[in-house]
Design a protein around this motif. Structure first.
Motif, short mmCIF file in Angstrom:
data_model
loop_
_atom_site.label_atom_id
_atom_site.label_comp_id
_atom_site.label_asym_id
_atom_site.label_seq_id
_atom_site.Cartn_x
_atom_site.Cartn_y
_atom_site.Cartn_z
N GLN A 115 55.72 77.14 23.02
CA GLN A 115 56.52 76.44 22.03
C GLN A 115 57.25 75.27 22.67
O GLN A 115 57.26 74.15 22.13
N ILE A 116 57.87 75.48 23.82
CA ILE A 116 58.58 74.41 24.51
C ILE A 116 57.62 73.28 24.88
O ILE A 116 57.89 72.11 24.65
N ALA A 117 56.47 73.64 25.45
CA ALA A 117 55.49 72.63 25.84
C ALA A 117 55.01 71.83 24.62
O ALA A 117 54.87 70.60 24.69
N ALA A 118 54.78 72.52 23.50
CA ALA A 118 54.32 71.84 22.29
C ALA A 118 55.35 70.82 21.82
O ALA A 118 54.99 69.73 21.34
N GLU A 119 56.63 71.13 21.98
CA GLU A 119 57.68 70.20 21.57
C GLU A 119 57.75 69.00 22.50
O GLU A 119 58.19 67.92 22.10
N LEU A 120 57.31 69.16 23.74
CA LEU A 120 57.44 68.10 24.72
C LEU A 120 56.18 67.26 24.90
O LEU A 120 56.25 66.16 25.42
N ASP A 164 70.12 70.36 33.75
CA ASP A 164 71.18 69.96 32.84
C ASP A 164 70.69 68.71 32.08
O ASP A 164 69.68 68.11 32.44
N GLU A 165 71.39 68.37 31.02
CA GLU A 165 70.90 67.29 30.15
C GLU A 165 70.77 65.96 30.88
O GLU A 165 69.79 65.24 30.71
N GLU A 166 71.72 65.64 31.73
CA GLU A 166 71.69 64.35 32.43
C GLU A 166 70.41 64.21 33.26
O GLU A 166 69.73 63.20 33.22
N HIS A 167 70.08 65.25 34.02
CA HIS A 167 68.89 65.18 34.88
C HIS A 167 67.60 65.31 34.06
O HIS A 167 66.61 64.65 34.37
N ALA A 168 67.61 66.14 33.03
CA ALA A 168 66.41 66.28 32.19
C ALA A 168 66.09 64.95 31.50
O ALA A 168 64.92 64.57 31.38
N ALA A 169 67.13 64.24 31.06
CA ALA A 169 66.93 62.97 30.36
C ALA A 169 66.25 61.93 31.26
O ALA A 169 65.54 61.06 30.77
N GLN A 170 66.45 62.04 32.56
CA GLN A 170 65.82 61.11 33.49
C GLN A 170 64.29 61.25 33.49
O GLN A 170 63.58 60.36 33.94
N HIS A 171 63.80 62.38 32.98
CA HIS A 171 62.36 62.62 32.94
C HIS A 171 61.76 62.27 31.59
O HIS A 171 60.59 62.54 31.33
N GLY A 172 62.57 61.68 30.70
CA GLY A 172 62.07 61.29 29.39
C GLY A 172 62.34 62.36 28.35
O GLY A 172 63.44 62.89 28.26
N LYS A 173 61.32 62.69 27.58
CA LYS A 173 61.48 63.64 26.48
C LYS A 173 61.97 64.98 27.00
O LYS A 173 61.45 65.50 27.99
N HIS A 174 62.98 65.54 26.32
CA HIS A 174 63.55 66.83 26.73
C HIS A 174 64.11 67.54 25.51
O HIS A 174 64.41 66.90 24.51
N THR A 211 81.78 78.18 33.19
CA THR A 211 80.95 77.96 32.02
C THR A 211 79.55 77.58 32.48
O THR A 211 79.39 76.91 33.49
N THR A 212 78.59 78.06 31.74
CA THR A 212 77.21 77.73 32.05
C THR A 212 76.81 76.55 31.19
O THR A 212 76.91 76.60 29.98
N GLN A 213 76.38 75.49 31.85
CA GLN A 213 75.96 74.31 31.10
C GLN A 213 74.68 74.63 30.34
O GLN A 213 73.82 75.37 30.84
N PRO A 214 74.53 74.05 29.15
CA PRO A 214 73.26 74.23 28.43
C PRO A 214 72.10 73.72 29.27
O PRO A 214 72.26 72.79 30.05
N ARG A 215 70.94 74.35 29.12
CA ARG A 215 69.77 73.96 29.88
C ARG A 215 68.83 73.17 28.98
O ARG A 215 68.70 73.46 27.79
N PHE A 216 68.18 72.20 29.56
CA PHE A 216 67.24 71.36 28.83
C PHE A 216 65.90 71.39 29.54
O PHE A 216 65.83 71.30 30.77
N ALA A 217 64.84 71.54 28.76
CA ALA A 217 63.49 71.60 29.30
C ALA A 217 62.86 70.21 29.24
O ALA A 217 63.08 69.45 28.31
N PHE A 218 62.07 69.92 30.27
CA PHE A 218 61.27 68.70 30.31
C PHE A 218 59.96 69.06 31.01
O PHE A 218 59.87 70.11 31.65
N LEU A 219 58.96 68.22 30.88
CA LEU A 219 57.70 68.46 31.58
C LEU A 219 57.67 67.62 32.84
O LEU A 219 57.95 66.42 32.81
N SER A 220 57.32 68.26 33.95
CA SER A 220 57.16 67.53 35.20
C SER A 220 55.92 66.65 35.10
O SER A 220 55.16 66.72 34.13
N ASN A 221 55.68 65.84 36.12
CA ASN A 221 54.52 64.95 36.12
C ASN A 221 53.21 65.70 35.96
O ASN A 221 52.24 65.15 35.43
N ASP A 222 53.15 66.94 36.42
CA ASP A 222 51.92 67.72 36.29
C ASP A 222 51.93 68.66 35.09
O ASP A 222 51.14 69.58 35.00
N GLY A 223 52.83 68.41 34.12
CA GLY A 223 52.81 69.15 32.86
C GLY A 223 53.41 70.54 32.92
O GLY A 223 53.06 71.40 32.14
#
Length: 86
Positions: free
Chosen positions: A80-85, A21-31, A3-15
């Protein structure tokens, strides 16, 4: 059966949008969850290429980053993703 885990987007420190995955994306804040897949470096894949998108500059590159990549028109899905983040 794999199974492919759902992917979550986040912005790195440089935008730059990155996917994880959700667990690691959540460590970066908004996702946000996305239907995009990512390349081996965690960059979103659009039209078969990993895209490095600098949200603060509104510039996207393939085959590298702003130092050595090819500038491309920014895919709307990345804006669109960047605007949400932001």
């Amino acid at each position: 059966m794999s199974t492919t885990q759902p992917r979550f987007a986040f912005l790195s420190n440089d935008g730059i949008p990155r996917l994880h995955d959700e667990e690691h994306a959540a460590q970066h804040g908004k996702h946000v969850q996305t239907s995009l897949t990512d390349d081996e470096s965690g960059y979103p894949v659009v039209e078969g290429q990993g895209d490095v998108y600098y949200a603060h500059e509104d510039k996207a590159y393939i085959k590298g980053n702003k130092g050595d990549g090819q500038l491309i028109p920014t895919p709307p899905v990345l804006k669109q993703i960047a605007a949400e983040l932001l």
